[in-house]
Design an enzyme around this catalytic site. Structure first.
Site, mmCIF file in Angstrom:
data_model
loop_
_atom_site.group_PDB
_atom_site.id
_atom_site.type_symbol
_atom_site.label_atom_id
_atom_site.label_comp_id
_atom_site.label_asym_id
_atom_site.label_seq_id
_atom_site.Cartn_x
_atom_site.Cartn_y
_atom_site.Cartn_z
ATOM 1 N N HIS A 1 0.845 -1.199 0.000
ATOM 2 C CA HIS A 1 0.000 0.000 0.000
ATOM 3 C C HIS A 1 0.876 1.243 0.000
ATOM 4 C CE1 HIS A 1 -3.302 -2.723 1.670
ATOM 5 N NE2 HIS A 1 -3.590 -2.432 0.409
ATOM 6 N N GLU B 1 1.660 3.735 3.044
ATOM 7 C CA GLU B 1 2.177 3.166 4.289
ATOM 8 C C GLU B 1 3.706 3.240 4.291
ATOM 9 O OE1 GLU B 1 -1.809 0.369 4.287
ATOM 10 O OE2 GLU B 1 0.129 -0.628 4.401
ATOM 11 N N ARG C 1 -3.511 4.730 -1.939
ATOM 12 C CA ARG C 1 -3.329 3.356 -1.385
ATOM 13 C C ARG C 1 -3.076 2.324 -2.488
ATOM 14 N NH1 ARG C 1 -5.576 -0.256 2.872
ATOM 15 N NH2 ARG C 1 -6.534 -2.099 1.918
ATOM 16 N N GLU D 1 1.180 -4.906 10.835
ATOM 17 C CA GLU D 1 0.683 -3.542 10.782
ATOM 18 C C GLU D 1 1.531 -2.757 11.767
ATOM 19 O OE1 GLU D 1 -1.349 -2.781 8.169
ATOM 20 O OE2 GLU D 1 -3.179 -2.299 9.289
ATOM 21 N N HIS E 1 2.880 -3.769 6.539
ATOM 22 C CA HIS E 1 1.911 -2.696 6.314
ATOM 23 C C HIS E 1 1.936 -1.722 7.496
ATOM 24 C CE1 HIS E 1 -0.650 -4.627 3.055
ATOM 25 N NE2 HIS E 1 0.135 -5.629 3.418
HETATM 26 N N1 LIG Z 1 -5.427 -11.033 3.896
HETATM 27 C C1 LIG Z 1 -5.354 -9.798 4.487
HETATM 28 N N2 LIG Z 1 -4.436 -9.579 5.441
HETATM 29 C C2 LIG Z 1 -4.333 -8.367 6.032
HETATM 30 C C3 LIG Z 1 -5.181 -7.322 5.700
HETATM 31 C C4 LIG Z 1 -5.063 -5.985 6.377
HETATM 32 C C5 LIG Z 1 -4.431 -4.912 5.487
HETATM 33 C C6 LIG Z 1 -4.165 -3.685 6.330
HETATM 34 SE SE1 LIG Z 1 -3.560 -2.143 5.384
HETATM 35 C C7 LIG Z 1 -5.332 -4.557 4.320
HETATM 36 O O1 LIG Z 1 -6.405 -3.985 4.532
HETATM 37 O O2 LIG Z 1 -4.958 -4.868 3.178
HETATM 38 C C8 LIG Z 1 -6.122 -7.512 4.691
HETATM 39 C C9 LIG Z 1 -6.214 -8.759 4.089
HETATM 40 CL CL1 LIG Z 1 -7.363 -9.029 2.828
HETATM 41 ZN ZN LIG Z 2 -1.709 -1.943 4.003
HETATM 42 ZN ZN LIG Z 3 -2.853 -1.030 7.180
#
Ligand SMILES: Nc1ncc(C[C@H](C[SeH])C(=O)O)cc1Cl
Ligand SMILES: [Zn+2]
Ligand SMILES: [Zn+2]
Ligand SMILES: [Zn+2]
Ligand SMILES: [Zn+2]
Length: 302
Positions: A65, A68, A123, A264, A190
């Site tokens: 992303h 980030e 993002r 995160e 992230h």
């Molecule tokens: N498999 C996954 N693992 C972590 C996340 C959280 C991150 C946080 Se920025 C996101 O929203 O892409 C989201 C998904 Cl779909």
């Molecule tokens: Zn992220």
């Molecule tokens: Zn995040």
């Protein structure tokens, strides 16, 4: 010039990659895994004692992303730490002797560059989808893991026109598939929220390795907390942050990479994505402890 305690522009990261990858031929090399939508080179760094035989590996990516920024800062920090402590830190020496560590410093380069030049809060990728004037796909919704199929092109979490519609995702997914026999862990970095997540996010069902992954995530969190007291929460993605499909950690797990974790990093919302550069060093130092904890567990279980 490049700085490990500043947020570097893509141009600075790119020249850092060129320099660091040729700085120590016994411990680091680089390989291309393709180009981004806008044609920027996706260069994978390979850390580890040179060997003629294939070694078990850990794969870590940063910057899926764009906004980030602390994430790519950590990948740069990790590479610097690995090279500078090999030979003096017994755990890092053991890790790089026994395993290879692949590091993708910036996954979503087009988006990262766009946050530096245009929109700090971007993002997604910067790809164009036919039939809409909205740009970009969420690269963490585009993997073949419970893929969402129906979503809005203008949404921040648009899943893409199809699985692996994003060339960046395809490039990394291809690499993981090609090397899945040797890749024992997948780590994706992230921000923000201070969490150690593991599969699944696309379902509330518990992963087959849930209890082990929880134990490792909790151990990593407490190792991290040992430095400055920073508190992280550990758990499966769906219940710990939100249910969401098409994520890279779920995909890696489903192709057989057992130790699959999403970090995160700092903070919990005070600055959010705009984490001050003054927090890069402490954030990276504490995160090193968590990553090394996981790596040690992977080595124990080779
Ligand atoms: N498999 C996954 N693992 C972590 C996340 C959280 C991150 C946080 Se920025 C996101 O929203 O892409 C989201 C998904 Cl779909
Ligand atoms: Zn992220
Ligand atoms: Zn995040
Ligand atoms: Zn900049
Ligand atoms: Zn262990």
């Amino acid at each position: 010039t490049h700085s490990y305690t500043n947020y570097n522009s893509w141009d600075k990261v790119q020249s850092w990659i060129a320099a660091i990858s040729t700085s120590n031929s016994a411990l680091i090399s680089k390989q291309s895994i393709g180009s981004t939508y806008e044609g920027r080179p996706m260069t994978l760094l390979k850390l580890g004692k040179k060997s003629s035989v294939t070694k078990p590996a850990i794969f870590m990516d940063c910057g899926i992303h764009a906004r980030e920024w602390i994430s790519p800062a950590f990948c740069q920090w990790f590479v610097k730490e690995a090279l500078s402590t090999y030979g003096s830190d017994s755990q890092m020496t053991s890790l790089l002797d026994q395993m290879d560590v692949y590091v993708l410093p910036v996954f979503n380069i087009d988006g990262y560059d766009y946050t530096h030049k245009s929109n700090r809060m971007w993002r997604k990728t910067r790809s164009r989808t036919s039939g809409t004037s909205c740009l970009g796909t969420d690269p963490n919704r585009n993997w073949n893991a419970g893929w969402c199929s129906k979503s809005e092109p203008c949404s921040e979490t648009f899943c893409g026109s199809k699985v692996e519609s994003e060339v960046e995702v395809r490039n990394v997914a291809d690499f993981l598939r090609r090397n899945k026999a040797d890749i024992k862990a997948y780590l994706t970095i992230h921000s923000y929220s201070q969490l150690v997540l593991f599969p699944y996010s696309y379902t509330y069902d518990l992963a087959a390795d849930h209890s082990e992954l929880l134990k490792v995530a909790e151990g990593a969190s407490s190792a991290l907390r040992g430095l400055y007291g920073t508190r992280y929460t550990s758990g499966p993605g769906a219940a710990t942050i939100y249910p969401a499909a098409g994520g890279s950690d779920d995909y890696a797990y489903d192709i057989g990479v057992k130790y699959s974790f999403t970090f995160e990093l700092r903070d919990t919302g005070r600055y959010g994505f705009l984490l001050p550069a003054s927090q890069i060093k402490p954030t990276c130092m504490e995160t090193m402890l968590a990553i090394k904890y996981i790596a040690a567990h992977v080595q124990e279980n080779l």
